[in-house]
Design a protein around this motif. Structure first.
Motif, PDB file in Angstrom:
ATOM      1  N   ALA A   1       0.829  -1.209   0.000  1.00  0.00           N
ATOM      2  CA  ALA A   1       0.000   0.000   0.000  1.00  0.00           C
ATOM      3  C   ALA A   1       0.860   1.255   0.000  1.00  0.00           C
ATOM      4  N   ASP A   2       2.039   1.179   0.618  1.00  0.00           N
ATOM      5  CA  ASP A   2       2.937   2.332   0.643  1.00  0.00           C
ATOM      6  C   ASP A   2       3.622   2.497  -0.703  1.00  0.00           C
ATOM      7  N   ILE A   3       3.894   1.397  -1.365  1.00  0.00           N
ATOM      8  CA  ILE A   3       4.563   1.452  -2.668  1.00  0.00           C
ATOM      9  C   ILE A   3       3.596   1.895  -3.760  1.00  0.00           C
ATOM     10  N   LEU A   4       2.409   1.293  -3.776  1.00  0.00           N
ATOM     11  CA  LEU A   4       1.463   1.501  -4.873  1.00  0.00           C
ATOM     12  C   LEU A   4       0.368   2.512  -4.564  1.00  0.00           C
ATOM     13  N   GLY A   5       0.194   2.835  -3.280  1.00  0.00           N
ATOM     14  CA  GLY A   5      -0.857   3.763  -2.902  1.00  0.00           C
ATOM     15  C   GLY A   5      -2.019   3.049  -2.228  1.00  0.00           C
ATOM     16  N   GLU A   6      -2.691   3.758  -1.344  1.00  0.00           N
ATOM     17  CA  GLU A   6      -3.846   3.189  -0.656  1.00  0.00           C
ATOM     18  C   GLU A   6      -4.924   2.767  -1.659  1.00  0.00           C
ATOM     19  N   GLY A   7      -5.490   1.618  -1.410  1.00  0.00           N
ATOM     20  CA  GLY A   7      -6.543   1.116  -2.281  1.00  0.00           C
ATOM     21  C   GLY A   7      -6.028   0.393  -3.504  1.00  0.00           C
ATOM     22  N   VAL A   8      -4.726   0.416  -3.716  1.00  0.00           N
ATOM     23  CA  VAL A   8      -4.144  -0.270  -4.876  1.00  0.00           C
ATOM     24  C   VAL A   8      -3.320  -1.464  -4.423  1.00  0.00           C
ATOM     25  N   GLY A   9      -2.415  -1.226  -3.469  1.00  0.00           N
ATOM     26  CA  GLY A   9      -1.590  -2.304  -2.978  1.00  0.00           C
ATOM     27  C   GLY A   9      -2.378  -3.282  -2.120  1.00  0.00           C
ATOM     28  N   ASP A  10      -1.992  -4.542  -2.188  1.00  0.00           N
ATOM     29  CA  ASP A  10      -2.634  -5.581  -1.385  1.00  0.00           C
ATOM     30  C   ASP A  10      -2.202  -5.402   0.066  1.00  0.00           C
ATOM     31  N   PRO A  11      -3.140  -5.182   1.001  1.00  0.00           N
ATOM     32  CA  PRO A  11      -2.769  -4.936   2.394  1.00  0.00           C
ATOM     33  C   PRO A  11      -2.090  -6.118   3.061  1.00  0.00           C
TER      34      PRO A  11
END
Length: 231
Positions: free
Chosen positions: A200-210
């Protein structure tokens, strides 16, 4: 430097498409190209990080269209010419000779110890661990931020990690610092850590798998303590 070689988390590159069976070499010349690295390194021409630096400097179109071992040949040619081992005219002359006489055998190897060294190096590798009096600035559990500046020299920070905050999960001790050895400076060592970055930190909230994290090694100069990051 930030170049086309830094492909982590990039999209739009198309499928990889591996085949069911991949040979170690796709052509006979690739075997000779492979030998360029260990033999040249043993001869003192370059080290691993300097070699990587020249791979990164390839023209983007050539980088993507050339075969893997063509990268090795070009890097070796550039370093050898830069350091005075040969000139471009020397290489052109030798190339023209073998194009005209393709069946002429290559010069014989008269140094079996060199072959033994290459085999040993491939099977065992070489440790980059070093001794360093300086104590580590960080410890396991610290939250740190990866430097997001864009250096024009060789470095080992993947683009996707720049600016991210992650947790140190391992401290490997001092290791050779690639930023110095790749750029013609005397060898130095820095503490090396493994950092866990949330998708989520790499790809952005709502995009990266938590539920997924990426683990990446970072030398000490690449990171700073994040606000409130010491446990």
């Amino acid at each position: 430097m930030i170049g086309v070689h830094d492909l982590g988390f990039m999209e739009g590159m198309g499928p990889v498409g591996p085949t069911a069976w991949e040979p170690s070499y796709h052509a006979e010349w690739e075997k000779h190209a492979w030998a360029l690295f260990p033999f040249s390194a043993r001869g003192g021409m370059f080290g691993l990080d300097e070699f990587r630096k020249h791979l990164e400097k390839m023209h983007p179109v050539h980088y993507f269209t050339a075969r893997y071992y063509e990268h090795w040949v070009e890097a070796t040619e550039q370093i050898g010419e830069k350091k005075g081992y040969w000139t471009q005219a020397d290489l052109d002359k030798r190339t023209a000779y073998y194009l005209e006489y393709p069946d002429v055998p290559l010069p014989p190897n008269d140094d079996p110890a060199l072959v033994d060294f290459a085999v040993w190096a491939v099977e065992n590798g070489f440790s980059s661990a070093r001794e360093l009096e300086q104590q580590p600035k960080f410890k396991v559990g610290d939250m740190v931020r990866v430097d997001d500046t864009m250096p024009s020299i060789h470095h080992r920070r993947p683009r996707y990690a720049m600016g991210c905050v992650g947790e140190i999960v391992l401290h490997h001790g001092p290791h050779v610092f690639p930023d110095t050895t790749a750029n013609g400076e005397a060898e130095t060592a820095e503490h090396l850590y493994t950092i866990r970055l949330a998708h989520a930190d790499i790809l952005g909230e709502g995009v990266g798998d938590p539920g997924v994290s990426q683990y990446v090694d970072m030398w000490e100069p690449y990171i700073t303590l994040a606000e409130g990051g010491s446990k």
